[in-house]
Design a protein around this motif. Structure first.
Motif, PDB file in Angstrom:
ATOM      1  N   LYS A 178       0.833  -1.204   0.000  1.00  0.00           N
ATOM      2  CA  LYS A 178       0.000   0.000   0.000  1.00  0.00           C
ATOM      3  C   LYS A 178       0.868   1.254   0.000  1.00  0.00           C
ATOM      4  CE  LYS A 178      -3.865   2.016   2.636  1.00  0.00           C
ATOM      5  NZ  LYS A 178      -4.749   1.793   3.812  1.00  0.00           N
ATOM      6  N   GLU A 179       1.907   1.253   0.814  1.00  0.00           N
ATOM      7  CA  GLU A 179       2.774   2.418   0.916  1.00  0.00           C
ATOM      8  C   GLU A 179       3.540   2.648  -0.387  1.00  0.00           C
ATOM      9  OE1 GLU A 179       1.463   0.987   4.625  1.00  0.00           O
ATOM     10  OE2 GLU A 179       2.640  -0.097   3.113  1.00  0.00           O
ATOM     11  N   ALA A 180       4.011   1.563  -0.999  1.00  0.00           N
ATOM     12  CA  ALA A 180       4.755   1.692  -2.259  1.00  0.00           C
ATOM     13  C   ALA A 180       3.845   2.149  -3.391  1.00  0.00           C
ATOM     14  CB  ALA A 180       5.420   0.358  -2.606  1.00  0.00           C
ATOM     15  N   LEU A 181       2.588   1.675  -3.384  1.00  0.00           N
ATOM     16  CA  LEU A 181       1.643   2.096  -4.415  1.00  0.00           C
ATOM     17  C   LEU A 181       1.307   3.578  -4.257  1.00  0.00           C
ATOM     18  CD1 LEU A 181      -0.094   1.287  -6.818  1.00  0.00           C
ATOM     19  CD2 LEU A 181      -1.896   0.604  -5.217  1.00  0.00           C
ATOM     20  N   GLU A 182       1.107   4.025  -3.023  1.00  0.00           N
ATOM     21  CA  GLU A 182       0.868   5.447  -2.796  1.00  0.00           C
ATOM     22  C   GLU A 182       2.041   6.292  -3.298  1.00  0.00           C
ATOM     23  OE1 GLU A 182      -0.045   6.202   1.284  1.00  0.00           O
ATOM     24  OE2 GLU A 182      -2.093   5.440   1.141  1.00  0.00           O
ATOM     25  N   ALA A 183       3.255   5.826  -3.035  1.00  0.00           N
ATOM     26  CA  ALA A 183       4.433   6.566  -3.481  1.00  0.00           C
ATOM     27  C   ALA A 183       4.493   6.629  -5.004  1.00  0.00           C
ATOM     28  CB  ALA A 183       5.698   5.913  -2.927  1.00  0.00           C
ATOM     29  N   LYS A 184       4.153   5.523  -5.668  1.00  0.00           N
ATOM     30  CA  LYS A 184       4.176   5.490  -7.134  1.00  0.00           C
ATOM     31  C   LYS A 184       3.121   6.425  -7.711  1.00  0.00           C
ATOM     32  CE  LYS A 184       5.300   3.684 -11.198  1.00  0.00           C
ATOM     33  NZ  LYS A 184       6.636   3.901 -11.826  1.00  0.00           N
ATOM     34  N   LEU A 185       1.912   6.392  -7.156  1.00  0.00           N
ATOM     35  CA  LEU A 185       0.846   7.252  -7.657  1.00  0.00           C
ATOM     36  C   LEU A 185       1.139   8.726  -7.372  1.00  0.00           C
ATOM     37  CD1 LEU A 185      -2.268   5.078  -6.741  1.00  0.00           C
ATOM     38  CD2 LEU A 185      -1.298   5.468  -9.016  1.00  0.00           C
ATOM     39  N   SER A 186       1.765   9.010  -6.246  1.00  0.00           N
ATOM     40  CA  SER A 186       2.176  10.387  -5.965  1.00  0.00           C
ATOM     41  C   SER A 186       3.144  10.869  -7.029  1.00  0.00           C
ATOM     42  CB  SER A 186       2.833  10.476  -4.585  1.00  0.00           C
ATOM     43  OG  SER A 186       1.899  10.214  -3.563  1.00  0.00           O
ATOM     44  N   GLU A 187       4.037   9.988  -7.428  1.00  0.00           N
ATOM     45  CA  GLU A 187       5.052  10.332  -8.428  1.00  0.00           C
ATOM     46  C   GLU A 187       4.433  10.586  -9.800  1.00  0.00           C
ATOM     47  OE1 GLU A 187       8.500   7.976 -10.960  1.00  0.00           O
ATOM     48  OE2 GLU A 187       7.867   7.175  -9.020  1.00  0.00           O
ATOM     49  N   VAL A 188       3.527   9.691 -10.232  1.00  0.00           N
ATOM     50  CA  VAL A 188       3.093   9.764 -11.632  1.00  0.00           C
ATOM     51  C   VAL A 188       1.849  10.621 -11.852  1.00  0.00           C
ATOM     52  CG1 VAL A 188       4.187   7.600 -12.291  1.00  0.00           C
ATOM     53  CG2 VAL A 188       1.819   7.570 -11.489  1.00  0.00           C
ATOM     54  N   ILE A 189       0.959  10.736 -10.853  1.00  0.00           N
ATOM     55  CA  ILE A 189      -0.229  11.561 -11.071  1.00  0.00           C
ATOM     56  C   ILE A 189      -0.350  12.727 -10.095  1.00  0.00           C
ATOM     57  CG2 ILE A 189      -1.572   9.797 -12.263  1.00  0.00           C
ATOM     58  CD1 ILE A 189      -3.113   9.264  -9.743  1.00  0.00           C
ATOM     59  N   GLY A 190       0.614  12.874  -9.203  1.00  0.00           N
ATOM     60  CA  GLY A 190       0.694  14.093  -8.410  1.00  0.00           C
ATOM     61  C   GLY A 190      -0.231  14.181  -7.222  1.00  0.00           C
TER      62      GLY A 190
END
Length: 345
Positions: A178-190
């Motif tokens: 969950k934490e890694a997915l949040e980090a990825k989505l923060s990166e790609v969609i802001g």
């Protein structure tokens, strides 16, 4: 430069539709479902451009004739010819962000909601779309992450609303915590504020509880959600739990959301006795209008009234989507909005 994921009510260039054809699962009800598609297309074209993905040139000719026969204005109609498996544009279509004033279109992986259905052709549509109609000053990129547009909602201010059942499902094969997915989505969609809904489902739904069947953002820190008041209905406990959880969600500033409860339509079934996923939350916001699925149900008007309160700047238009739910989706599922800056001049 900050990446912004716009809300659905942000100004749009177009909406994407991927048209059904005889080699899809729609074959047996193609005539009735095309009536619904034409009705949706008419409303979109009254406000903005429409892009239709057609399986081949013969289907393009057929659609063009349908529009002529039904007196649908086609001045702002664009076709993209591309082989398709199915029609769920919300989930195979591009997810768009802005970097400054420039639109950036993201092509995530679509794997048929966890390899439930063949999706190799649909997963290739975005690249053809970009090649055909994407504006010269827009950009695009492919993201090696399985993500469907129906699985996420945003307020346009950095908050992402989703369900744990969908985004954390192992069948998406993302292999991220969950934490890694949040980090990825923060990166790609802001996005930087995450709201996870842990309850709620819809019988007949293939998507593992897409948020767009359950809870939607509206302007002014508002959530519109489906509510079930029938204690004998199989959805009652899950949707009661969801409603209680929504009361605990907070904006980034720590305030509670304004909540609007949608009525629950009566149970709808197909000829095989399968319950169909009728939900009023599966509406599409376009420029100046909200297109709301109706189901020839006693609660249709009450649903339209709730949505009108949530989107007072928009005209609310009901569209009979009873044919759509026979393939276990509805109006929002078959459409994808494309924000300003997407469409080539």
């Amino acid at each position: 430069m900050k990446t912004v994921f716009p809300a659905e009510w942000a100004p749009q260039d177009a909406v994407l539709l991927t048209w059904p054809h005889k080699d899809t699962d729609w074959a047996n009800i193609l005539d009735s479902v095309e009536v619904t598609y034409v009705a949706i297309a008419r409303e979109i074209l009254s406000e903005q451009s429409l892009i239709i993905v057609a399986h081949n040139d013969a289907l393009k000719a057929h659609i063009s004739q349908l529009f002529i026969d039904n007196k649908v204005a086609t001045d702002n109609l664009h076709f993209v010819i591309c082989p398709t498996n199915d029609t769920w544009a919300r989930d195979h279509g591009p997810i768009c962000t802005y970097k400054g004033d420039s639109l950036h279109a993201l092509d995530f992986t679509f794997n048929g909601w966890g390899n439930k259905y063949q999706a190799n052709l649909d997963n290739a549509i975005n690249q053809q779309l970009f090649n055909s109609v994407l504006a010269a000053d827009a950009s695009s990129s492919k993201v090696e992450l399985a993500l469907e547009g129906g699985g996420i909602e945003t307020d346009g201010k950095g908050t992402l609303l989703t369900t744990s059942e969908c985004l954390l499902n192992e069948n998406r094969e993302n292999n991220l915590s969950k934490e890694a997915l949040e980090a990825k989505l923060s990166e790609v969609i802001g996005v930087d504020h995450f709201l996870w809904v842990d309850h709620g489902y819809l019988a007949g739904d293939d998507t593992d509880s897409h948020i767009d069947t359950l809870v939607r953002f509206a302007p002014n820190d508002t959530l519109v959600y489906v509510a079930c008041d029938d204690s004998d209905d199989e959805h009652f406990n899950a949707l009661q739990s969801m409603a209680l959880q929504l009361q605990t969600l907070k904006t980034p500033s720590g305030d509670a959301y304004t909540l609007y409860a949608l009525p629950w339509p009566s149970a709808k079934f197909n000829d095989e006795g399968d319950r169909l996923p009728a939900t009023y939350a599966n509406y599409l916001i376009i420029n100046n209008k909200v297109l709301v699925p109706t189901y020839q149900d006693a609660n249709d008007q009450a649903a339209l009234d709730v949505i009108a309160k949530a989107y007072p700047e928009h005209q609310v238009v009901g569209i009979d989507c009873l044919p759509l739910i026979h393939q276990f989706g509805s109006l929002h599922c078959i459409t994808m909005q494309l924000p300003n800056g997407f469409l080539r001049s």
